[in-house]
Write a protein that holds these residues in place. Structure first.
Motif, short mmCIF file in Angstrom:
data_model
loop_
_atom_site.label_atom_id
_atom_site.label_comp_id
_atom_site.label_asym_id
_atom_site.label_seq_id
_atom_site.Cartn_x
_atom_site.Cartn_y
_atom_site.Cartn_z
N LYS A 390 5.85 1.59 3.04
CA LYS A 390 5.99 2.49 1.91
C LYS A 390 7.31 2.21 1.18
O LYS A 390 8.35 2.05 1.81
CB LYS A 390 5.98 3.95 2.40
N GLY A 391 7.27 2.15 -0.14
CA GLY A 391 8.46 1.86 -0.93
C GLY A 391 8.60 0.40 -1.30
O GLY A 391 9.51 0.02 -2.05
N ALA A 392 7.70 -0.47 -0.79
CA ALA A 392 7.76 -1.89 -1.13
C ALA A 392 7.49 -2.09 -2.62
O ALA A 392 6.69 -1.37 -3.23
CB ALA A 392 6.75 -2.67 -0.31
N THR A 393 8.16 -3.06 -3.19
CA THR A 393 8.07 -3.31 -4.63
C THR A 393 7.22 -4.55 -4.92
O THR A 393 6.83 -5.28 -4.01
CB THR A 393 9.46 -3.50 -5.24
N VAL A 394 6.98 -4.76 -6.20
CA VAL A 394 6.26 -5.95 -6.64
C VAL A 394 6.99 -7.21 -6.18
O VAL A 394 6.37 -8.23 -5.85
CB VAL A 394 6.12 -5.93 -8.18
N LEU A 395 8.33 -7.15 -6.11
CA LEU A 395 9.10 -8.30 -5.67
C LEU A 395 8.81 -8.62 -4.21
O LEU A 395 8.76 -9.80 -3.82
CB LEU A 395 10.60 -8.03 -5.87
N ASP A 396 8.62 -7.61 -3.37
CA ASP A 396 8.20 -7.84 -1.99
C ASP A 396 6.86 -8.58 -1.96
O ASP A 396 6.66 -9.51 -1.17
CB ASP A 396 8.06 -6.51 -1.24
N TYR A 423 8.91 -2.06 -9.64
CA TYR A 423 7.81 -1.10 -9.48
C TYR A 423 7.41 -0.98 -8.01
O TYR A 423 7.17 -1.98 -7.33
CB TYR A 423 6.61 -1.57 -10.30
N GLU A 424 7.37 0.26 -7.50
CA GLU A 424 6.94 0.50 -6.12
C GLU A 424 5.41 0.57 -6.07
O GLU A 424 4.80 1.36 -6.77
CB GLU A 424 7.55 1.80 -5.58
N MET A 425 4.83 -0.27 -5.24
CA MET A 425 3.38 -0.38 -5.17
C MET A 425 2.75 0.87 -4.56
O MET A 425 3.33 1.51 -3.69
CB MET A 425 2.99 -1.62 -4.35
N GLN A 426 1.54 1.19 -5.03
CA GLN A 426 0.76 2.31 -4.51
C GLN A 426 -0.54 1.77 -3.91
O GLN A 426 -1.07 0.76 -4.37
CB GLN A 426 0.45 3.31 -5.63
N SER A 427 -1.04 2.44 -2.89
CA SER A 427 -2.28 2.00 -2.25
C SER A 427 -3.40 1.87 -3.27
O SER A 427 -3.59 2.74 -4.12
CB SER A 427 -2.68 2.98 -1.16
N GLY A 428 -4.13 0.75 -3.17
CA GLY A 428 -5.25 0.50 -4.07
C GLY A 428 -4.88 -0.30 -5.30
O GLY A 428 -5.77 -0.70 -6.05
N ASP A 429 -3.58 -0.56 -5.54
CA ASP A 429 -3.16 -1.33 -6.71
C ASP A 429 -3.66 -2.77 -6.62
O ASP A 429 -3.71 -3.37 -5.54
CB ASP A 429 -1.63 -1.36 -6.81
N ASN A 430 -4.01 -3.31 -7.77
CA ASN A 430 -4.30 -4.73 -7.90
C ASN A 430 -3.07 -5.40 -8.51
O ASN A 430 -2.67 -5.06 -9.62
CB ASN A 430 -5.52 -4.97 -8.79
N ILE A 431 -2.49 -6.36 -7.79
CA ILE A 431 -1.20 -6.95 -8.18
C ILE A 431 -1.37 -8.39 -8.62
O ILE A 431 -1.97 -9.20 -7.90
CB ILE A 431 -0.19 -6.90 -7.00
N GLU A 432 -0.87 -8.70 -9.79
CA GLU A 432 -0.81 -10.09 -10.29
C GLU A 432 0.63 -10.39 -10.69
O GLU A 432 1.18 -9.74 -11.57
CB GLU A 432 -1.75 -10.27 -11.48
N ILE A 433 1.26 -11.36 -10.03
CA ILE A 433 2.68 -11.66 -10.24
C ILE A 433 2.88 -12.50 -11.50
O ILE A 433 2.13 -13.45 -11.77
CB ILE A 433 3.26 -12.40 -9.02
N LEU A 434 3.92 -12.16 -12.27
CA LEU A 434 4.33 -12.93 -13.44
C LEU A 434 5.60 -13.70 -13.10
O LEU A 434 6.51 -13.15 -12.47
CB LEU A 434 4.58 -12.00 -14.63
#
Length: 721
Positions: A390-396, A423-434
């Motif tokens: 919990k609290g992990a970011t997009v950078l993680d 941005y701190e990720m939330q469960s269910g998010d779809n993440i695409e890194i730029l």
């Protein structure tokens, strides 16, 4: 519906009518009518799970919304209240997960379900939905094998964890029916064929038990429980035996009507009466009455030898214990080898404890996944499921993909929207890194990430950047000084860095490299400091410089120098040690920590067992020795002609050009009276660094060699260790 008020029924009908007009109510991915399916789910939710108004409203309204971001959802909060709204939103979130069907079998998927549920009732609704689907599979033209398999893999264990044993068995049996048709009907036919004999045996077994219990004044009833078809099939596979080889097809459950304070006494009395009648197997006895299981399960399990020499399992419990176990309120999720899953199990255990102490279904309002939100579960662009604290970011997330992706990360698209990498990720998010090729890690990134992998990768990248910046900055500094015909010395450089307020040379080089420091200002400051060290900034400096140049050819006899030094220190009452390789009567050694050679400014240190050790004045340990043991310091000067050989080590850093090692070796081999003892060069990312050990007569020859090595193409730094 009779479990909704007239006002609720009217409002629900309005929502359904409005959604139909807007075209929102569409057949699901199996082609079923969603409203018809919702009614079936409601029936199970009410009759099998005891759910009430808020759950029913959420189930019936779910087909009316496209997803959990539908703008009309706010009206549900106003019309039906917060609990109904909360259940509906979580239910819609879970439904959306099935767009990533191939991750359902992932071990993390169950945890994702739990983290998305803001209310425990949502999980119960999903289980009810699964049972409703399996009960009506024959209505479908084609049997969706993958969907049925997912139900068996995911929801049967989840129902077991919640203690919903009847629904769990139904899910397993129906899944087996469609996935392994032949095995299911083979066992079913065998059970039907043996039912008469089995019923006859059970009657023969329990008749004497009923008589003796009644004679002793006990109030009770007895259940005969046949193993589920799925359980029989699993045992046949595990033991590699036919149906006839499974002996424990059924168990007898004696349920005693007892007041709370007499439960244990009456259970043990029943145990004694039965074991006096039938021989028991002590190895198969399980006493969860004296010490209940950690999940709250209470019961006595015994195995006795009945008529026809058949072993029969007998379970002894009270009405209260049976109610808890049968209705799912015990939630003994570790029973029969179901292993725990850390935070989720702890959360489920809290639910169990609360359910055991309350008969009010509204207590579900008190539960939210906040008690379990120690982890988040997110999707990659390919639909793979990843777990983070919990609290992990997009950078993680970026560093979990690859180090290069993390180092170049500039942000991400989360559910299609651009966000910064904080941005701190939330469960269910779809993440695409730029990413960007111009991006490089920064020190403050360490405060953004929370995973150890990301922190370690950032530290490594910063260290490599620091080395590159140092080489670049020093090369630029040397080039600018060379253009102004000024020599770069370590002492003047260190002095200038301190004057500029830097404690670490690396910080100074970093600011030079990224242009935080004006290089022209740095050059002027260095020349100022260098002139002060050389005495050129004092009055009469030009005259002193002329005198120094005119004295360059003057040679003073070493003996005269040594004599003058001895006389000077003797007049002041200080000890003097003149070092000479032929000196006798004085036990001394050259310290390994700084490896002094002829020509270095040195001092002697009196040790306890090793005589006098000679250190360089700039030895790393000199400051500490003078502060703590000043009384053991003696003066020392070099004597003689400096013809002895001394081993010293040089550290060389530079660009990894072709033939660099050969060029360095050639320079050393051409020097007279200098021998190369060893060379060790390592290269990484276009840079090289290494150590060279040589034998040299003195400081003068060493300085000359270091200057020549500095001139080798690609060499950026030569430092004596």
């Amino acid at each position: 519906m009779n479990y909704l008020s007239d006002d609720d029924s009217r409002l629900v009908s309005q929502y359904i009518y409005k959604a139909e007009e807007a075209g929102k109510i569409q057949p699901d991915f199996l082609g079923r009518n969603p409203m018809e399916s919702s009614v079936r789910v409601c029936d199970i939710a009410v009759n099998d799970l005891g759910l009430g108004r808020n759950s029913i409203i959420a189930i019936l309204l779910s087909p009316c919304f496209l997803d959990d971001r539908d703008e009309d959802l706010e009206n549900v909060r106003k019309d039906f209240g917060e609990p109904s709204y909360r259940i509906l939103v979580s239910y819609l979130k879970i439904r959306a997960l099935y767009n990533n069907k191939h991750v359902i079998a992932n071990e993390n998927f169950r945890n994702l379900l739990m983290s998305l549920c803001e209310d425990i009732r949502v999980i119960l609704i999903v289980i009810a939905e699964t049972v409703a689907f399996l009960r009506h599979v024959p209505e479908l033209e084609t049997i969706p094998t993958e969907t049925i398999q997912d139900s068996a893999l995911l929801y049967a264990p989840l129902a077991h964890k919640l203690g919903l044993y009847q629904l769990k068995s139904e899910i397993e049996d129906l899944s087996l029916k469609y996935l392994e048709h032949d095995a299911y009907y083979h066992i079913k036919e065998k059970l039907n064929a043996t039912k008469t004999a089995r019923d006859k045996y059970i009657k023969e077994f329990i008749e004497p038990i009923e008589k003796i219990l009644k004679d002793n004044g006990l109030k009770f009833h007895i259940k005969g429980r046949t193993k589920s078809i799925h359980s029989i099939w699993q045992k046949m596979k595990k033991q590699n035996c036919p149906f006839e080889g499974v002996y424990d097809l059924f168990a007898i459950r004696i349920i005693i009507d007892s007041p709370l304070e007499q439960e244990k006494v009456l259970c043990w009395q029943t145990f004694a009466l039965i074991t006096n009648m039938y021989q028991s197997n002590p190895k198969r006895m399980r006493d969860w009455l004296s010490v209940p299981k950690s999940n709250g399960y209470e019961c006595l399990h015994i195995t006795v030898l009945g008529p026809q020499q058949k072993w029969v399992e007998v379970q002894i419990r009270t009405e209260r214990m049976d109610e808890i176990a049968e209705k799912g309120l015990a939630a003994h999720w570790r029973y029969k080898g179901i292993k725990g899953e850390g935070g989720m199990d702890s959360w489920l255990n809290q639910i169990r404890q609360a359910l055991e102490t309350s008969d009010n279904i509204d207590l579900y309002d008190n539960f939210s996944a906040g008690t379990y939100e120690k982890e988040v579960f997110v999707f990659t662009p390919k639909g793979e499921l990843k777990k983070f604290p919990k609290g992990a970011t997009v950078l993680d997330f970026a560093y979990s993909v690859h180090t290069k992706v993390g180092n170049a990360c500039t942000g991400a698209k989360v559910n299609g929207k651009a966000v910064p990498f904080k941005y701190e990720m939330q469960s269910g998010d779809n993440i695409e890194i730029l990413t960007s090729s111009q991006q490089t890690p920064k020190h403050d990134w360490l405060n953004i990430v929370v995973t150890s992998r990301a922190k370690n990768k950032i530290r490594l990248a910063l260290k490599e950047t620091m080395i590159k910046d140092g080489l670049y900055a020093k090369e630029m500094l040397e080039r600018r000084l060379k253009n102004r015909k000024v020599e770069l010395t370590e002492s003047a450089l260190n002095h200038m860095i301190k004057k500029l307020g830097y404690k670490e040379m690396a910080d100074f080089y970093r600011d030079v490299a990224n242009a935080s420091l004006d290089i022209s200002m740095v050059i002027d400051k260095y020349i100022e400091v260098k002139n002060q060290e050389d005495g050129l900034s004092k009055p009469g400096a030009n005259q002193q410089a002329e005198e120094q140049r005119s004295a360059e050819n003057f040679v003073l006899n070493n003996d005269a120098v040594n004599s003058a030094i001895r006389s000077h220190f003797a007049a002041r009452g200080e000890d003097v040690l003149v070092i000479d390789r032929n000196l006798k009567g004085v036990d001394y050694t050259l310290a390994r920590c700084c490896n002094p050679i002829y020509g270095d400014d040195v001092f002697g240190f009196i040790t306890i067992n090793e005589g006098i050790k000679i250190h360089r004045e700039d030895c790393p340990n000199a400051k500490d020795m003078r502060a703590r043991y000043g009384y053991r310091i003696v003066k020392a000067v070099w004597s003689g002609k400096g013809t002895a050989q001394y081993d010293i080590t040089l550290r060389i850093v530079g660009h990894d050009d072709i033939g660099i090692v050969s060029n360095i070796s050639n320079v050393i081999s051409k020097e007279e009276h200098i021998l190369m003892r060893s060379i060790n060069i390592n290269s990484h990312d276009g840079l090289f660094s290494g150590q060279i050990t040589i034998s040299v007569e003195g400081q003068q020859r060493l300085n000359a060699l270091m200057k020549k090595l500095q001139g080798v193409k690609g060499v950026k730094q030569v430092v004596r260790l």
